[in-house]
Design an enzyme around this catalytic site. Structure first.
Site, mmCIF file in Angstrom:
data_model
loop_
_atom_site.group_PDB
_atom_site.id
_atom_site.type_symbol
_atom_site.label_atom_id
_atom_site.label_comp_id
_atom_site.label_asym_id
_atom_site.label_seq_id
_atom_site.Cartn_x
_atom_site.Cartn_y
_atom_site.Cartn_z
ATOM 1 N N THR A 100 0.878 -1.174 0.000
ATOM 2 C CA THR A 100 0.000 0.000 0.000
ATOM 3 C C THR A 100 0.912 1.220 0.000
ATOM 4 O OG1 THR A 100 -1.681 -1.180 1.254
ATOM 5 C CG2 THR A 100 -1.852 1.222 1.184
ATOM 6 N N LYS A 175 -7.367 1.762 -3.331
ATOM 7 C CA LYS A 175 -7.059 1.346 -1.950
ATOM 8 C C LYS A 175 -7.276 2.525 -0.985
ATOM 9 C CE LYS A 175 -5.122 -0.952 1.535
ATOM 10 N NZ LYS A 175 -5.427 -2.230 2.128
ATOM 11 N N LYS A 243 -0.039 5.444 8.240
ATOM 12 C CA LYS A 243 0.696 5.586 6.963
ATOM 13 C C LYS A 243 -0.303 5.723 5.814
ATOM 14 C CE LYS A 243 1.722 1.882 4.925
ATOM 15 N NZ LYS A 243 1.331 1.022 3.826
HETATM 16 N N1 LIG Z 1 -1.146 -6.579 7.485
HETATM 17 C C1 LIG Z 1 -2.287 -6.330 6.876
HETATM 18 O O1 LIG Z 1 -3.385 -6.708 7.344
HETATM 19 C C2 LIG Z 1 -2.293 -5.585 5.543
HETATM 20 C C3 LIG Z 1 -3.479 -5.578 4.795
HETATM 21 C C4 LIG Z 1 -3.497 -4.923 3.572
HETATM 22 C C5 LIG Z 1 -2.360 -4.247 3.137
HETATM 23 N N2 LIG Z 1 -1.229 -4.242 3.887
HETATM 24 C C6 LIG Z 1 -0.037 -3.523 3.373
HETATM 25 O O2 LIG Z 1 0.884 -4.499 2.886
HETATM 26 C C7 LIG Z 1 2.210 -4.018 3.115
HETATM 27 C C8 LIG Z 1 2.979 -5.036 3.962
HETATM 28 O O3 LIG Z 1 2.271 -5.207 5.186
HETATM 29 P P1 LIG Z 1 2.670 -6.386 6.198
HETATM 30 O O4 LIG Z 1 1.605 -6.393 7.231
HETATM 31 O O5 LIG Z 1 3.004 -7.626 5.451
HETATM 32 O O6 LIG Z 1 4.001 -5.760 6.822
HETATM 33 P P2 LIG Z 1 5.203 -6.489 7.585
HETATM 34 O O7 LIG Z 1 4.774 -7.761 8.193
HETATM 35 O O8 LIG Z 1 5.855 -5.447 8.432
HETATM 36 O O9 LIG Z 1 6.213 -6.859 6.374
HETATM 37 C C9 LIG Z 1 6.889 -5.882 5.654
HETATM 38 C C10 LIG Z 1 7.857 -6.586 4.727
HETATM 39 O O10 LIG Z 1 8.595 -5.602 3.978
HETATM 40 C C11 LIG Z 1 9.979 -5.777 4.201
HETATM 41 N N3 LIG Z 1 10.618 -4.462 4.156
HETATM 42 C C12 LIG Z 1 10.233 -3.341 4.819
HETATM 43 N N4 LIG Z 1 11.062 -2.322 4.527
HETATM 44 C C13 LIG Z 1 11.983 -2.805 3.666
HETATM 45 C C14 LIG Z 1 13.098 -2.246 3.010
HETATM 46 N N5 LIG Z 1 13.434 -0.951 3.157
HETATM 47 N N6 LIG Z 1 13.827 -3.047 2.220
HETATM 48 C C15 LIG Z 1 13.504 -4.342 2.045
HETATM 49 N N7 LIG Z 1 12.463 -4.941 2.644
HETATM 50 C C16 LIG Z 1 11.710 -4.166 3.436
HETATM 51 C C17 LIG Z 1 10.078 -6.435 5.553
HETATM 52 O O11 LIG Z 1 11.336 -7.078 5.680
HETATM 53 P P3 LIG Z 1 11.857 -7.571 7.148
HETATM 54 O O12 LIG Z 1 11.304 -8.946 7.332
HETATM 55 O O13 LIG Z 1 13.331 -7.540 7.038
HETATM 56 O O14 LIG Z 1 11.325 -6.570 8.162
HETATM 57 C C18 LIG Z 1 8.913 -7.416 5.456
HETATM 58 O O15 LIG Z 1 9.231 -8.527 4.656
HETATM 59 C C19 LIG Z 1 2.089 -2.629 3.758
HETATM 60 O O16 LIG Z 1 2.159 -1.646 2.768
HETATM 61 C C20 LIG Z 1 0.701 -2.681 4.391
HETATM 62 O O17 LIG Z 1 0.131 -1.389 4.520
HETATM 63 C C21 LIG Z 1 -1.159 -4.910 5.077
#
Ligand SMILES: NC(=O)c1ccc[n+]([C@@H]2O[C@H](COP(=O)([O-])OP(=O)(O)OC[C@H]3O[C@@H](n4cnc5c(N)ncnc54)[C@H](OP(=O)(O)O)[C@@H]3O)[C@@H](O)[C@H]2O)c1
Length: 291
Positions: A100, A175, A243
């Site tokens: 997102t 979104k 965010k």
């Molecule tokens: N969680 C939900 O329910 C949900 C629902 C819809 C949309 N989203 C969106 O989907 C996205 C991911 O969400 P999530 O919940 O999966 O987050 P998350 O569990 O925090 O995972 C984030 C991922 O991105 C990687 N990452 C972050 N910064 C990075 C960087 N600078 N370089 C390389 N890798 C990086 C992290 O690596 P590390 O493992 O090393 O930290 C991890 O693999 C976000 O944009 C969020 O808004 C989330």
């Protein structure tokens, strides 16, 4: 397109890990990159996939490269530069981004991808961790129709609904609409539940009756009971919502739309963060009304 086109997945977080898992289960050759290498190793073992040391290495030779990282800057850091995925992608390959992020970064990366002979689809998702695990995500896409048509069968491995909404950025704009809807709904539900309690009603009984009528919502069906029990560990975190709301408010400043309720709810989420709720889920708005 071959049914077994190879894919790379970058970002094995809460959403990315299970999403990439569906691609592997669908029989596609998968290579993965994750900043914290241990997660990529775990994925490689679990799904007989290959783990790469950089996004570029993961993307090398693949037909599709997918990502799900945190925000705009994270996305730039895994796509651009000498170790970014774009540098490793073969001509004609398509990048599908599930982060997102802003519509601006989607357009910026789509332009760069086109210059390099690549396709780019912005494809943020809705459905949360449970949707990712069940393979039932709603995917909102922006990009060129020909690229979308090639990318759709790949996303079918984990999507229950997937639609092209317009040119690059249109997926991210859709979104934003989703997040604007949710912000107001959760605040209204919080106020209603707090009011019911204050009025001396059995709030649980109120919910089980009202969810049959026009006040029904996904939030009421799935979160009202846990909100009443002050359980806020259901995935999508307050810091991620802030965010997303910042992205919405920024876009609204550009396009002239007015978002008074979303702006107010963002301030309420700032209040939730102040009382220690940065990692609570988004239903925690009610906590401010129960203090
Ligand atoms: N969680 C939900 O329910 C949900 C629902 C819809 C949309 N989203 C969106 O989907 C996205 C991911 O969400 P999530 O919940 O999966 O987050 P998350 O569990 O925090 O995972 C984030 C991922 O991105 C990687 N990452 C972050 N910064 C990075 C960087 N600078 N370089 C390389 N890798 C990086 C992290 O690596 P590390 O493992 O090393 O930290 C991890 O693999 C976000 O944009 C969020 O808004 C989330």
């Amino acid at each position: 397109m071959s049914a077994k086109a190879s894919v790379a997945f970058i970002g094995l977080g809460v959403m990315g890990y299970p999403t990439a898992g569906h691609l592997a289960r669908a029989g596609r050759p998968v290579s993965v990159y994750n900043r914290t290498a241990a997660k990529a190793e775990r994925f490689a073992q679990e799904f007989s996939a290959s783990a790469a040391p950089t996004p570029r290495d993961a993307a090398e030779g693949c037909d599709f490269v997918l990502s799900c990282v945190g925000n705009d800057d994270d996305l730039r850091s895994v796509t651009l530069g000498p170790t970014g995925a774009f540098a490793g992608m073969k001509k004609g390959a398509i990048f599908i981004d599930h982060t997102t992020a802003s519509a601006q970064v989607a357009r910026e990366l789509a332009t760069e991808a086109k210059r390099l002979g690549l396709g780019f689809i912005d494809a943020p998702v809705s459905g949360g961790q449970a949707g990712a695990e069940r393979g039932a995500l709603t995917v909102m896409c922006g990009g060129e129709a020909a690229d979308f048509e090639r990318a759709q069968p790949v996303m079918a491995a984990y999507a229950c609904a997937c639609r092209l909404m317009g040119p690059s950025g249109a997926g991210q704009l859709t979104k934003m609409v989703n997040q604007i809807c949710i912000a107001g709904l959760i605040q209204s539900l919080s106020e209603a539940l707090a009011f019911a309690t204050q009025a001396g009603l059995d709030a649980s009984a109120v919910v089980s009756l009202l969810k049959n009528g026009t006040a029904q919502s996904w939030q009421m069906e799935n979160r009202a009971e846990t909100m009443l029990r002050a359980e806020f560990d259901h995935g999508f975190a307050v810091e991620w919502m802030r965010k997303d709301l910042a992205i919405c408010l920024d876009e609204a400043r550009r396009n002239g739309a007015r978002l008074p309720v979303a702006a107010l709810v963002d301030q309420f989420y700032a209040g939730v963060e102040k009382i220690g709720g940065k990692r609570w889920d988004t239903s925690s708005l009610i906590a401010l009304l129960q203090r």
